[in-house]
Design an enzyme around this catalytic site. Structure first.
Site, PDB file in Angstrom:
ATOM      1  N   ASP A  13       0.886  -1.152   0.000  1.00  0.00           N
ATOM      2  CA  ASP A  13       0.000   0.000   0.000  1.00  0.00           C
ATOM      3  C   ASP A  13       0.934   1.214   0.000  1.00  0.00           C
ATOM      4  O   ASP A  13       2.123   1.091   0.318  1.00  0.00           O
ATOM      5  CB  ASP A  13      -0.881  -0.035   1.252  1.00  0.00           C
ATOM      6  N   LEU A  14       0.421   2.371  -0.368  1.00  0.00           N
ATOM      7  CA  LEU A  14       1.305   3.544  -0.457  1.00  0.00           C
ATOM      8  C   LEU A  14       1.048   4.551   0.669  1.00  0.00           C
ATOM      9  O   LEU A  14       1.933   4.820   1.491  1.00  0.00           O
ATOM     10  CB  LEU A  14       1.098   4.190  -1.837  1.00  0.00           C
ATOM     11  N   ASP A  15      -0.188   5.077   0.697  1.00  0.00           N
ATOM     12  CA  ASP A  15      -0.518   6.106   1.694  1.00  0.00           C
ATOM     13  C   ASP A  15      -0.451   5.515   3.097  1.00  0.00           C
ATOM     14  O   ASP A  15      -1.169   4.564   3.407  1.00  0.00           O
ATOM     15  CB  ASP A  15      -1.941   6.629   1.442  1.00  0.00           C
ATOM     16  N   THR A  21       1.177  10.366   3.556  1.00  0.00           N
ATOM     17  CA  THR A  21       0.181  11.143   2.814  1.00  0.00           C
ATOM     18  C   THR A  21      -1.204  11.064   3.444  1.00  0.00           C
ATOM     19  O   THR A  21      -2.084  11.831   3.060  1.00  0.00           O
ATOM     20  CB  THR A  21       0.103  10.651   1.359  1.00  0.00           C
ATOM     21  N   LYS A  49      -9.193   5.585   5.539  1.00  0.00           N
ATOM     22  CA  LYS A  49      -7.911   5.037   5.060  1.00  0.00           C
ATOM     23  C   LYS A  49      -8.144   3.826   4.163  1.00  0.00           C
ATOM     24  O   LYS A  49      -8.869   2.901   4.540  1.00  0.00           O
ATOM     25  CB  LYS A  49      -7.020   4.639   6.238  1.00  0.00           C
ATOM     26  N   SER A 120      -2.296   0.351  -4.287  1.00  0.00           N
ATOM     27  CA  SER A 120      -2.894   1.510  -3.620  1.00  0.00           C
ATOM     28  C   SER A 120      -4.186   1.878  -4.320  1.00  0.00           C
ATOM     29  O   SER A 120      -4.266   1.818  -5.549  1.00  0.00           O
ATOM     30  CB  SER A 120      -1.930   2.697  -3.691  1.00  0.00           C
ATOM     31  N   ALA A 121      -5.189   2.288  -3.540  1.00  0.00           N
ATOM     32  CA  ALA A 121      -6.450   2.738  -4.125  1.00  0.00           C
ATOM     33  C   ALA A 121      -6.297   4.112  -4.775  1.00  0.00           C
ATOM     34  O   ALA A 121      -7.211   4.595  -5.438  1.00  0.00           O
ATOM     35  CB  ALA A 121      -7.521   2.795  -3.042  1.00  0.00           C
ATOM     36  N   LYS A 151     -10.684  -1.985  -1.825  1.00  0.00           N
ATOM     37  CA  LYS A 151     -10.458  -2.611  -0.519  1.00  0.00           C
ATOM     38  C   LYS A 151     -11.734  -2.402   0.312  1.00  0.00           C
ATOM     39  O   LYS A 151     -12.334  -1.340   0.188  1.00  0.00           O
ATOM     40  CB  LYS A 151      -9.271  -1.944   0.197  1.00  0.00           C
ATOM     41  N   GLU A 175       0.222  -2.980   4.761  1.00  0.00           N
ATOM     42  CA  GLU A 175      -0.941  -2.100   4.866  1.00  0.00           C
ATOM     43  C   GLU A 175      -0.996  -1.368   6.199  1.00  0.00           C
ATOM     44  O   GLU A 175      -0.553  -1.896   7.212  1.00  0.00           O
ATOM     45  CB  GLU A 175      -2.232  -2.938   4.785  1.00  0.00           C
ATOM     46  N   ASP A 176      -1.601  -0.153   6.180  1.00  0.00           N
ATOM     47  CA  ASP A 176      -1.853   0.563   7.434  1.00  0.00           C
ATOM     48  C   ASP A 176      -3.347   0.661   7.725  1.00  0.00           C
ATOM     49  O   ASP A 176      -3.739   1.258   8.713  1.00  0.00           O
ATOM     50  CB  ASP A 176      -1.250   1.978   7.388  1.00  0.00           C
TER      51      ASP A 176
HETATM   52  C1  G6P Z   1      -5.631   5.518  -0.542  1.00  0.00           C
HETATM   53  C2  G6P Z   1      -5.892   6.332   0.715  1.00  0.00           C
HETATM   54  C3  G6P Z   1      -7.312   6.823   0.761  1.00  0.00           C
HETATM   55  C4  G6P Z   1      -7.678   7.522  -0.557  1.00  0.00           C
HETATM   56  C5  G6P Z   1      -7.506   6.559  -1.717  1.00  0.00           C
HETATM   57  C6  G6P Z   1      -7.819   7.199  -3.066  1.00  0.00           C
HETATM   58  O1  G6P Z   1      -6.144   4.251  -0.364  1.00  0.00           O
HETATM   59  O2  G6P Z   1      -5.619   5.571   1.880  1.00  0.00           O
HETATM   60  O3  G6P Z   1      -7.440   7.714   1.845  1.00  0.00           O
HETATM   61  O4  G6P Z   1      -9.008   8.000  -0.527  1.00  0.00           O
HETATM   62  O5  G6P Z   1      -6.161   6.101  -1.730  1.00  0.00           O
HETATM   63  O6  G6P Z   1      -6.860   8.179  -3.346  1.00  0.00           O
HETATM   64  P1  G6P Z   1      -6.918   9.230  -4.525  1.00  0.00           P
HETATM   65  O7  G6P Z   1      -5.549   9.856  -4.499  1.00  0.00           O
HETATM   66  O8  G6P Z   1      -7.187   8.477  -5.798  1.00  0.00           O
HETATM   67  O9  G6P Z   1      -8.009  10.183  -4.217  1.00  0.00           O
HETATM   68 MG    MG Z   2      -2.835   3.222   3.440  1.00  0.00          MG
END
Ligand code: G6P
Ligand code: MG
Length: 224
Positions: A13-15, A21, A49, A120-121, A151, A175-176
């Protein structure tokens, strides 16, 4: 139980895992919540998240009990505005913003021949990786726009293993978020949760913070 020696790759996962972020998403969504009249709480921030942009907006609207007060067009506008605010914040990212220990972990995984992909989403993932100077370490990024379900559905981590060309049992997902841990578990991978072990109680392995994530520490928590 999967052995450490079976592991050949990592799906990140990224964020909140590679970069901090989550606080920028929080800041930008806080503005949206103020605009639509939803009270912003830490609990609401936590529940967003790992959740896609439109689903996050829906949760914010539901939380303020005004799910029906906004048309689809209004929702698109609110989401676009949030994203523009968010992008202003992520443009300031530099390699200094990689979470503690993660650059070292990614480098050592690379040096030891592990393959890595991003699950990552976020549609902003390519931009964030570029800002952080990490793009070259990953064999691929799952494009969230091509997913049928976000997710906690397993699809994104299933796809992340396909990108690596590995069986799910050869992959550790990092993942967080609680939704993300469910996704990794559903994909049949070893789930590595970073953060509060009460929030991430379903993770196979838990680390309180990113600085503790090393190949050595992972190995010590698994059978070898
Ligand atoms: C990640 C974050 C979410 C965010 C999603 C979509 O999973 O944890 O908080 O809403 O990405 O991100 P985006 O940059 O496409 O709005
Ligand atoms: Mg995350």
């Amino acid at each position: 139980m999967t052995k450490f020696s079976d592991i050949k790759g990592f799906a990140f996962d990224l964020d909140g895992v590679i970069a901090d972020t989550a606080r920028f998403h929080g800041q930008a969504w806080h503005q949206t919540a103020d605009e639509v009249g939803t009270t912003w709480t830490e609990e609401l921030a936590e529940s967003l998240k790992g959740i896609s942009r439109m689903d996050s907006l829906q949760l914010i609207l539901d939380h303020g009990d005004h799910a029906d007060s906004f048309s689809e067009k209004d929702k698109e506008l609110l989401a676009t505005k949030k994203n523009l605010n968010y992008q202003k914040l992520i443009e300031t990212l530099t390699p200094e913003d990689i979470l503690p220990g993660m650059l070292e972990f990614i480098r050592s995984a690379d040096d030891n021949g592990y393959k890595m992909s991003i699950a990552s989403a976020s549609k902003n993932a390519p931009l964030i990786l570029k800002q952080l100077g990490l793009t070259e370490y990953f064999v691929g990024i799952v494009d969230p726009a091509t997913l049928h379900a976000g997710k906690p559905d397993p699809e994104i981590f299933v796809r992340a293993a396909e990108v690596l060309g590995l069986a799910p049992t050869a992959v550790i997902g990092l993942e967080d978020s609680s939704a993300g841990i469910d996704s990794i578990n559903g994909a049949g991978q070893v789930s590595l949760g970073i953060g509060d072990d009460k929030v991430l109680s379903k993770a196979t392995l838990n680390f309180k913070q990113t600085s503790l994530v090393t190949l050595e520490n992972i190995k010590n928590k698994m059978t070898n």
